[in-house]
Design a protein around this motif. Structure first.
Motif, PDB file in Angstrom:
ATOM      1  N   GLU A 215       0.808  -1.210   0.000  1.00 40.11           N
ATOM      2  CA  GLU A 215       0.000   0.000   0.000  1.00 40.11           C
ATOM      3  C   GLU A 215       0.849   1.272   0.000  1.00 40.11           C
ATOM      4  O   GLU A 215       0.428   2.294  -0.554  1.00 40.11           O
ATOM      5  CB  GLU A 215      -0.978   0.010   1.187  1.00 40.11           C
ATOM      6  CG  GLU A 215      -1.795   1.283   1.198  1.00 40.11           C
ATOM      7  CD  GLU A 215      -3.224   1.146   1.679  1.00 40.11           C
ATOM      8  OE1 GLU A 215      -3.545   0.109   2.287  1.00 40.11           O
ATOM      9  OE2 GLU A 215      -3.996   2.084   1.428  1.00 40.11           O
ATOM     10  N   SER A 216       2.051   1.217   0.590  1.00 39.76           N
ATOM     11  CA  SER A 216       2.882   2.431   0.600  1.00 39.76           C
ATOM     12  C   SER A 216       3.315   2.804  -0.820  1.00 39.76           C
ATOM     13  O   SER A 216       3.497   3.981  -1.138  1.00 39.76           O
ATOM     14  CB  SER A 216       4.085   2.274   1.531  1.00 39.76           C
ATOM     15  OG  SER A 216       4.996   1.355   0.990  1.00 39.76           O
TER      16      SER A 216
ATOM     17  N   GLN B 222       0.478   4.639  -2.243  1.00 39.98           N
ATOM     18  CA  GLN B 222       0.478   6.001  -1.698  1.00 39.98           C
ATOM     19  C   GLN B 222       1.512   6.875  -2.394  1.00 39.98           C
ATOM     20  O   GLN B 222       1.252   8.047  -2.681  1.00 39.98           O
ATOM     21  CB  GLN B 222       0.728   5.957  -0.184  1.00 39.98           C
ATOM     22  CG  GLN B 222      -0.483   5.444   0.573  1.00 39.98           C
ATOM     23  CD  GLN B 222      -0.184   5.090   2.021  1.00 39.98           C
ATOM     24  OE1 GLN B 222       0.975   5.159   2.472  1.00 39.98           O
ATOM     25  NE2 GLN B 222      -1.205   4.697   2.747  1.00 39.98           N
TER      26      GLN B 222
ATOM     27  N   ALA C 221      -4.769   8.765  -1.410  1.00 39.19           N
ATOM     28  CA  ALA C 221      -3.362   9.181  -1.292  1.00 39.19           C
ATOM     29  C   ALA C 221      -3.127  10.456  -2.106  1.00 39.19           C
ATOM     30  O   ALA C 221      -2.429  11.371  -1.669  1.00 39.19           O
ATOM     31  CB  ALA C 221      -2.452   8.067  -1.781  1.00 39.19           C
TER      32      ALA C 221
END
Ligand SMILES: Nc1ncnc2c1ncn2[C@@H]1O[C@H](COP(=O)(O)OP(=O)(O)OP(=O)(O)O)[C@@H](O)[C@H]1O
Ligand SMILES: [Mg+2]
Length: 164
Positions: free
Chosen positions: A14-15, A18, A50
């Motif tokens: 998920e980062s 983002q 994001a």
């Protein structure tokens, strides 16, 4: 419509989604229309959230599942711009899109980000950028396509993946 440019990347977690959202926030232009394609849970809302947070929106970003659209005010190069996030998954018919006045939102100034654009055919205005998300193992494959000069400008400004 044939893409004028396309690029792909792997988003392992998920980062990474983002980081792509943040990069997109910096590459936005007024009037940009972005279609987000991908199955349920592919990460369309996560990417939009994001992007909005990186664009300076401090509050929550919920999926506009029932309202179909949610407007936000963001600053772009010091200028206030409206960004509208759509989720057309529950739209019953194209008339609903027209009756809600959504077509007027696509005015060349507002930025429009559309989840489930397939549900908006044939009344949904065409995109400048298409983003395709697909679950791949524990991560996501993403493909970015520019479909207009404005889309090309956006993807040329996009620095993703970030170079160290
Ligand atoms: N690169 C990634 N790798 C793994 N998981 C991710 C990645 N990016 C996002 N996720 C996770 O995937 C899920 C995506 O959910 P999200 O609501 O964004 O999907 P969606 O495409 O908007 O689905 P829907 O069509 O239901 O609106 C979230 O749980 C998020 O944490
Ligand atoms: Mg969603």
């Amino acid at each position: 419509m044939q893409p004028m440019q396309r690029s792909t990347a792997f988003l392992p977690d998920e980062s990474a989604t983002q980081a792509l959202g943040a990069a997109l926030a910096r590459a936005l232009r007024p009037g940009l229309v972005i279609y987000l394609h991908g199955d349920l849970g592919a990460g369309k809302t996560a990417l939009t959230r994001a992007l909005l947070h990186a664009a300076g929106h401090a509050g929550a970003v919920k999926s506009p599942t029932y309202t179909l659209s949610e407007p936000y005010r963001i600053a772009l190069d010091g200028r206030a711009v409206t960004l509208i996030h759509y989720d057309l998954y529950r739209m019953a018919s194209p008339e609903e899109f027209l009756d809600a006045g959504f077509r007027e939102d696509f005015d060349g100034n507002n930025i429009c980000i559309v989840e489930w654009p397939e549900k908006g055919e044939p009344v949904l205005p065409p995109p400048d950028v298409r983003i395709l998300l697909e679950v791949s193992g524990h991560g996501r494959e993403v493909e970015l396509q520019a479909l207009s000069d404005l889309g090309l400008l956006c993807l040329e400004r996009l620095h993703y993946p970030p170079t160290p």
